[in-house]
Design a protein around this motif. Structure first.
Motif, PDB file in Angstrom:
ATOM      1  N   VAL A  35      14.017   5.922   5.445  1.00  0.00           N
ATOM      2  CA  VAL A  35      14.342   6.644   3.886  1.00  0.00           C
ATOM      3  C   VAL A  35      13.616   5.489   2.888  1.00  0.00           C
ATOM      4  O   VAL A  35      13.169   5.654   1.900  1.00  0.00           O
ATOM      5  CB  VAL A  35      16.014   6.466   3.622  1.00  0.00           C
ATOM      6  N   LEU A  36      13.835   4.375   3.317  1.00  0.00           N
ATOM      7  CA  LEU A  36      13.207   2.855   2.485  1.00  0.00           C
ATOM      8  C   LEU A  36      11.622   3.189   2.269  1.00  0.00           C
ATOM      9  O   LEU A  36      11.059   3.238   1.440  1.00  0.00           O
ATOM     10  CB  LEU A  36      13.324   1.729   3.036  1.00  0.00           C
ATOM     11  N   TYR A  37      10.790   3.715   3.438  1.00  0.00           N
ATOM     12  CA  TYR A  37       9.379   3.829   3.294  1.00  0.00           C
ATOM     13  C   TYR A  37       9.201   5.098   2.640  1.00  0.00           C
ATOM     14  O   TYR A  37       8.208   5.115   1.948  1.00  0.00           O
ATOM     15  CB  TYR A  37       8.654   4.027   4.669  1.00  0.00           C
ATOM     16  N   ALA A  38       9.814   6.136   3.020  1.00  0.00           N
ATOM     17  CA  ALA A  38       9.702   7.324   2.119  1.00  0.00           C
ATOM     18  C   ALA A  38       9.674   7.218   0.740  1.00  0.00           C
ATOM     19  O   ALA A  38       9.202   7.760  -0.117  1.00  0.00           O
ATOM     20  CB  ALA A  38      10.696   8.688   2.654  1.00  0.00           C
ATOM     21  N   SER A  39      10.842   6.527   0.373  1.00  0.00           N
ATOM     22  CA  SER A  39      10.949   6.351  -0.967  1.00  0.00           C
ATOM     23  C   SER A  39       9.919   5.565  -1.836  1.00  0.00           C
ATOM     24  O   SER A  39       9.423   5.818  -2.878  1.00  0.00           O
ATOM     25  CB  SER A  39      12.297   5.640  -1.395  1.00  0.00           C
ATOM     26  N   LEU A  44       5.071   5.371  -5.177  1.00  0.00           N
ATOM     27  CA  LEU A  44       3.841   4.953  -5.159  1.00  0.00           C
ATOM     28  C   LEU A  44       2.895   6.297  -5.619  1.00  0.00           C
ATOM     29  O   LEU A  44       2.091   6.276  -6.455  1.00  0.00           O
ATOM     30  CB  LEU A  44       3.206   4.683  -3.785  1.00  0.00           C
ATOM     31  N   VAL A  45       3.174   7.588  -4.951  1.00  0.00           N
ATOM     32  CA  VAL A  45       2.492   8.653  -5.337  1.00  0.00           C
ATOM     33  C   VAL A  45       2.738   8.969  -7.127  1.00  0.00           C
ATOM     34  O   VAL A  45       1.953   9.510  -7.704  1.00  0.00           O
ATOM     35  CB  VAL A  45       3.021   9.943  -4.490  1.00  0.00           C
ATOM     36  N   VAL A  46       3.994   8.819  -7.528  1.00  0.00           N
ATOM     37  CA  VAL A  46       4.334   9.184  -8.702  1.00  0.00           C
ATOM     38  C   VAL A  46       3.688   8.338  -9.805  1.00  0.00           C
ATOM     39  O   VAL A  46       3.056   8.563 -10.645  1.00  0.00           O
ATOM     40  CB  VAL A  46       6.001   9.251  -8.951  1.00  0.00           C
ATOM     41  N   PHE A  47       3.394   6.750  -9.114  1.00  0.00           N
ATOM     42  CA  PHE A  47       3.013   5.987  -9.947  1.00  0.00           C
ATOM     43  C   PHE A  47       1.445   6.201 -10.153  1.00  0.00           C
ATOM     44  O   PHE A  47       0.891   6.172 -11.380  1.00  0.00           O
ATOM     45  CB  PHE A  47       3.050   4.520  -9.429  1.00  0.00           C
ATOM     46  N   LEU A  48       0.710   6.580  -8.892  1.00  0.00           N
ATOM     47  CA  LEU A  48      -0.729   6.898  -9.354  1.00  0.00           C
ATOM     48  C   LEU A  48      -1.003   8.158 -10.006  1.00  0.00           C
ATOM     49  O   LEU A  48      -1.744   8.148 -10.763  1.00  0.00           O
ATOM     50  CB  LEU A  48      -1.218   7.243  -7.722  1.00  0.00           C
ATOM     51  N   MET A  49       0.056   8.987 -10.016  1.00  0.00           N
ATOM     52  CA  MET A  49      -0.331  10.469 -10.851  1.00  0.00           C
ATOM     53  C   MET A  49      -0.118   9.932 -12.301  1.00  0.00           C
ATOM     54  O   MET A  49      -0.706  10.403 -13.235  1.00  0.00           O
ATOM     55  CB  MET A  49       0.847  11.439 -10.358  1.00  0.00           C
TER      56      MET A  49
END
Length: 65
Positions: A35-39, A44-49
């Motif tokens: 769960v930690l890695y998925a979060s 990271l994906v949201v930050f990059l977008m």
């Protein structure tokens, strides 16, 4: 009415103690790591977008004078 509530509580306790399969400490910690890695990956994906969108809006569509 009180008898129904008491019976419900007893049956719920019995189910939690005898019928529910609780995870072991190792299973629980391994699930927590997943769960930690998925979060972190989703963050990271949201930050990059967000960064890409900000770059497009500030530098491509509405550049500063």
């Amino acid at each position: 009415m009180f008898k129904k509530i008491t019976n419900y509580c007893k049956e719920s306790y019995d189910e939690l103690v005898h019928k529910v399969s609780w995870p072991t400490r190792k299973e629980l910690s391994s699930s927590a790591v997943v769960v930690l890695y998925a979060s972190l990956l989703i963050a990271l994906v949201v930050f990059l977008m967000d960064s890409a969108f900000q770059f497009i809006m500030e530098d491509v569509i509405y550049p500063h004078s």
